[in-house]
Design a protein around this motif. Structure first.
Motif, PDB file in Angstrom:
ATOM      1  N   ASN A 143      93.939  15.009 -27.895  1.00  0.00           N
ATOM      2  CA  ASN A 143      94.625  15.848 -26.915  1.00  0.00           C
ATOM      3  C   ASN A 143      93.830  17.107 -26.594  1.00  0.00           C
ATOM      4  O   ASN A 143      93.816  17.560 -25.452  1.00  0.00           O
ATOM      5  CB  ASN A 143      96.026  16.213 -27.411  1.00  0.00           C
TER       6      ASN A 143
ATOM      7  N   LEU B 270      87.986  10.036 -17.016  1.00  0.00           N
ATOM      8  CA  LEU B 270      88.831  10.595 -18.068  1.00  0.00           C
ATOM      9  C   LEU B 270      90.146   9.822 -18.163  1.00  0.00           C
ATOM     10  O   LEU B 270      90.567   9.433 -19.261  1.00  0.00           O
ATOM     11  CB  LEU B 270      89.103  12.076 -17.797  1.00  0.00           C
ATOM     12  N   GLU B 271      90.774   9.578 -17.031  1.00  0.00           N
ATOM     13  CA  GLU B 271      92.051   8.866 -17.034  1.00  0.00           C
ATOM     14  C   GLU B 271      91.907   7.440 -17.552  1.00  0.00           C
ATOM     15  O   GLU B 271      92.784   6.950 -18.262  1.00  0.00           O
ATOM     16  CB  GLU B 271      92.656   8.869 -15.632  1.00  0.00           C
TER      17      GLU B 271
ATOM     18  N   TYR C 104      90.476  17.457 -26.707  1.00  0.00           N
ATOM     19  CA  TYR C 104      89.368  17.051 -25.842  1.00  0.00           C
ATOM     20  C   TYR C 104      89.865  16.726 -24.431  1.00  0.00           C
ATOM     21  O   TYR C 104      89.232  17.079 -23.442  1.00  0.00           O
ATOM     22  CB  TYR C 104      88.632  15.841 -26.415  1.00  0.00           C
ATOM     23  N   LYS C 105      90.988  16.029 -24.367  1.00  0.00           N
ATOM     24  CA  LYS C 105      91.545  15.673 -23.058  1.00  0.00           C
ATOM     25  C   LYS C 105      91.849  16.930 -22.255  1.00  0.00           C
ATOM     26  O   LYS C 105      91.516  17.032 -21.069  1.00  0.00           O
ATOM     27  CB  LYS C 105      92.817  14.841 -23.245  1.00  0.00           C
ATOM     28  N   LYS C 106      92.470  17.913 -22.882  1.00  0.00           N
ATOM     29  CA  LYS C 106      92.814  19.155 -22.185  1.00  0.00           C
ATOM     30  C   LYS C 106      91.560  19.902 -21.755  1.00  0.00           C
ATOM     31  O   LYS C 106      91.476  20.381 -20.614  1.00  0.00           O
ATOM     32  CB  LYS C 106      93.681  20.041 -23.062  1.00  0.00           C
TER      33      LYS C 106
ATOM     34  N   LEU D 122      85.100  10.640 -24.907  1.00  0.00           N
ATOM     35  CA  LEU D 122      85.327  11.953 -24.317  1.00  0.00           C
ATOM     36  C   LEU D 122      84.141  12.882 -24.560  1.00  0.00           C
ATOM     37  O   LEU D 122      83.776  13.672 -23.681  1.00  0.00           O
ATOM     38  CB  LEU D 122      86.630  12.563 -24.850  1.00  0.00           C
TER      39      LEU D 122
ATOM     40  N   ASN E 129      89.986  17.931 -18.881  1.00  0.00           N
ATOM     41  CA  ASN E 129      90.838  17.984 -17.702  1.00  0.00           C
ATOM     42  C   ASN E 129      90.724  19.342 -17.017  1.00  0.00           C
ATOM     43  O   ASN E 129      90.605  19.413 -15.790  1.00  0.00           O
ATOM     44  CB  ASN E 129      92.288  17.690 -18.080  1.00  0.00           C
TER      45      ASN E 129
ATOM     46  N   ILE F 135      91.655   7.615 -21.403  1.00  0.00           N
ATOM     47  CA  ILE F 135      92.947   7.944 -22.008  1.00  0.00           C
ATOM     48  C   ILE F 135      93.922   6.774 -21.853  1.00  0.00           C
ATOM     49  O   ILE F 135      94.665   6.449 -22.784  1.00  0.00           O
ATOM     50  CB  ILE F 135      93.528   9.234 -21.387  1.00  0.00           C
TER      51      ILE F 135
END
Length: 174
Positions: free
Chosen positions: A26, A54-55, A28-30, A75, A33, A58
């Motif tokens: 989460n 990215l999507e 790394y995703k944030k 990521l 993003n 995930i």
């Protein structure tokens, strides 16, 4: 650096691993993003491409196609790709805005085939200069902006090679 590289030497197994790995995923995703959303403002085509990557990563993680460790690796690799993409405008000798025009033009398959990288680069520079010089564009009225961009772009398409490309080229939505 776009992403801080986390070292994950020994990954615990089982349910405990899932709980411990969700937090870095989460994070790394944030980070990614937020970075991609900031880039979309300057370069829509490149930003959408990165956001799609990215999507997809995930989504594959949520569908349990890949593990948490694998998605973290993806990521991190995406973050490194972003850093490499930052070098491309400088290598081509383009500003960020000129590069945004270049990616929009180069997104057209036939343009890449017919014109090649150097001609597309020249077209992007000239197109950027013409749009910048034309301060009379009212950016609050989207239809007039699209029409003015079409006139400018088609005015640049003087020779037969670029006419075919410019006929199919449409300005991206704002």
């Amino acid at each position: 650096d776009v992403l801080p590289v986390l070292q994950v030497p020994d990954l615990p197994a089982g349910r405990q691993a899932t709980k411990q790995m969700r937090c870095p995923v989460n994070a790394y995703k944030k980070l990614l993003n937020d970075e991609i959303r900031a880039r979309i403002k300057k370069n829509l085509i490149q930003g959408k491409s990165l956001l799609e990557m990215l999507e997809n990563s995930i989504k594959r993680y949520h569908n349990k196609i890949i593990t948490a460790a694998e998605v973290i690796e993806e990521l991190i690799a995406l973050g490194k790709d972003i850093q490499e993409m930052d070098k491309e405008p400088q290598e081509m000798g383009l500003s960020d805005f000129e590069y945004a025009f270049y990616t929009a033009i180069a997104n057209n398959e036939s343009a890449r085939e017919v014109m090649g990288k150097d001609k597309l680069r020249e077209l992007a520079v000239v197109l950027f200069e013409r749009v910048r010089e034309n301060a009379s564009i009212d950016w609050t009225i989207k239809e007039s902006v699209k029409a003015k961009l079409k006139v400018i772009a088609r005015g640049l398409c003087g020779n037969m090679v670029t006419r075919r490309i410019c006929r199919s080229w449409q300005p991206r939505r704002f």
